[in-house]
Write a protein that holds these residues in place. Structure first.
Motif: not given
Length: 458
Positions: A286-302, A309-315
């Motif tokens: 339900r929740y997503v945030n991206v740290d573009f400077a460091n290349g990470y993504v947050l995925c949150g759950f209820t 996760i690494k942004l490159a992996d998500i892409k």
């Protein structure tokens, strides 16, 4: 504002410092410069070879019941087999400091996490010198890695904290706008040109609203099945603002995708639109945030889980979790607290909570997702002074910003209203900024020369 009482966490930290004092006193009596007190070298039981970069945790108190060292002693629990089955793999080894059942790693300077490598014959590799809570072990590593924590590097402050002396209320605005159907903002992100984009859920869709630098409404767009709009981030590219958010791709099966799409004023974007990119699809994300400077993504759950996760992996469509925490391990009660939003600036996650009905505390928490230590837990209406006196105060946005000097500050919004007044025109969004103080590195402690090869049986 009420003065906060010492927390159980503070008492744990004081206990560790007390033990350190006993060690220092003993050193003075014996004039033994080589003696050092170490906590946190017992081996953890979490390790996996399934991913190309697996994680191993070494910590002071584990489920097996390892105890802290006695004063002046050193714990050396050995990682004798790194367990690397993939010839291309490396192992990320994380050293944690624990006092009792409390992870106090956030209060240890990086130089206090000390790694030593023992050769297969038991002698110390004098060419190996690593400090810090995270090290990389190559696939061809042999021998034993020992992790110890020097309590002389216990600090009074965590790695990051709120600069409460410089809290600023930068704006108040009426979120209701009948022209676009907006009555509130779940989340807001500043853009580089001084404007802002905010979100609001409307019957399962998400309304994204562009505000000018004075928080006046400029335009809006709708994303069909866009979710609650509880968090998102903005990627600016060639003059276009691209929104990264969680969008619902299969309501019947509770499937959500990490999605990227452009902000298009006045447009209604369907899930099948070619301008909508769906990367990974995950149940209940339900929740997503991206740290573009460091290349990470947050995925949150209820259920409270938050994956990094690494942004490159998500892409590339790979949901390869690097780190994971659960907010329930930091004092958050899923049954009695109302979760609102979070933000990521690796390695830190900050989230806050509180319902409009004021039945639960307005709380803000910060965690280092690598070593898992808590940075702070703050009651926003009692521990700090936000300058908000409304009867009902609902936390909404929790967003970390980087300024031109790469300094961090929090951008917060609160949905406020008078007592027993649900009139939308009387509701106001208050915008707060709080600088983040990053702890300065500690001075190096000169403890003389430690001859680890003198006795390798300890």
């Amino acid at each position: 504002m009420n003065k906060a009482k010492p927390s159980a966490f503070t008492k744990m930290l004081d206990s560790a410092k007390h033990k350190l004092g006993l060690v220092r006193d003993e050193e003075k009596k014996t004039n033994d410069e080589t003696k050092h007190f170490a906590i946190g070298a017992a081996i953890g039981n979490t390790i996996s070879n399934a991913a190309s970069s697996a994680v191993g945790y070494i910590k002071g108190v584990t489920q097996q019941g390892y105890k802290l060292a006695e004063a002046g002693a050193t714990i050396k629990k050995q990682w004798t087999n790194l367990g690397l089955s993939n010839s291309e793999a490396t192992k990320r080894l994380i050293l944690q400091a624990w006092e009792g059942n409390t992870n106090i790693s956030s209060y240890i300077d990086s130089k206090g996490f000390i790694w030593r490598r023992h050769n297969p014959d038991g002698t110390v590799d004098t060419n190996y010198e690593q400090t810090g809570y995270l090290v990389q072990a190559p696939y061809n590593a042999v021998g034993t890695l020992n992790g110890t924590i020097e309590t002389g590097y216990i600090q009074s402050d965590p790695e990051i904290k709120l600069d409460t002396a410089n809290i600023k209320r930068i704006a108040d605005f009426l979120p209701t706008n009948i022209d676009i159907g907006a009555v509130g903002r779940q989340y807001m992100c500043p853009l580089s040109n001084g404007t802002y984009i905010g979100s609001q859920t409307i019957h399962g869709d998400t309304l994204y609203v562009l505000h000018d630098s004075n928080f006046n409404v400029v335009s809006a767009m709708t994303v069909v099945n866009g979710g609650h709009g509880a968090s998102f981030d903005i990627e600016e590219s060639n003059g276009t603002a691209y929104i990264w958010a969680s969008t619902c791709v299969d309501p019947d099966n509770n499937l959500y995708a990490v999605s990227r799409f452009p902000y298009i004023p006045g447009f209604k974007l369907e899930p099948t639109d070619s301008r909508m990119t769906h990367y990974c699809t995950i149940a209940d994300c339900r929740y997503v945030n991206v740290d573009f400077a460091n290349g990470y993504v947050l995925c949150g759950f209820t259920n409270g889980r938050q994956d990094i996760i690494k942004l490159a992996d998500i892409k590339n469509g790979n949901y390869n979790v690097q780190y994971s925490i659960n907010i329930t391990n930091y004092g958050f009660d899923l049954q009695n607290q109302t979760y609102q939003s979070q933000t990521l600036s690796f390695p830190y996650v900050i989230f806050h909570s509180g319902d409009m009905d004021m039945q639960d505390k307005r709380m803000m928490y910060a965690v280092n997702v690598v070593h898992g230590g808590q940075e702070f837990a703050v009651d926003e209406l009692n521990d700090i002074d936000l300058g908000i006196t409304d009867h009902n105060v609902e936390p909404e946005t929790c967003h970390l910003m980087h300024n031109s000097n790469n300094e961090l500050s929090l951008f917060l919004t609160f949905h406020c209203r008078p007592a027993n007044d649900h009139t939308t025109n009387h509701q106001v969004t208050r915008v707060i900024t709080i600088p983040i103080i990053v702890r300065a590195p500690a001075s190096k402690i000169d403890k003389g020369t430690i001859n680890d090869n003198a006795n390798t049986d300890d």
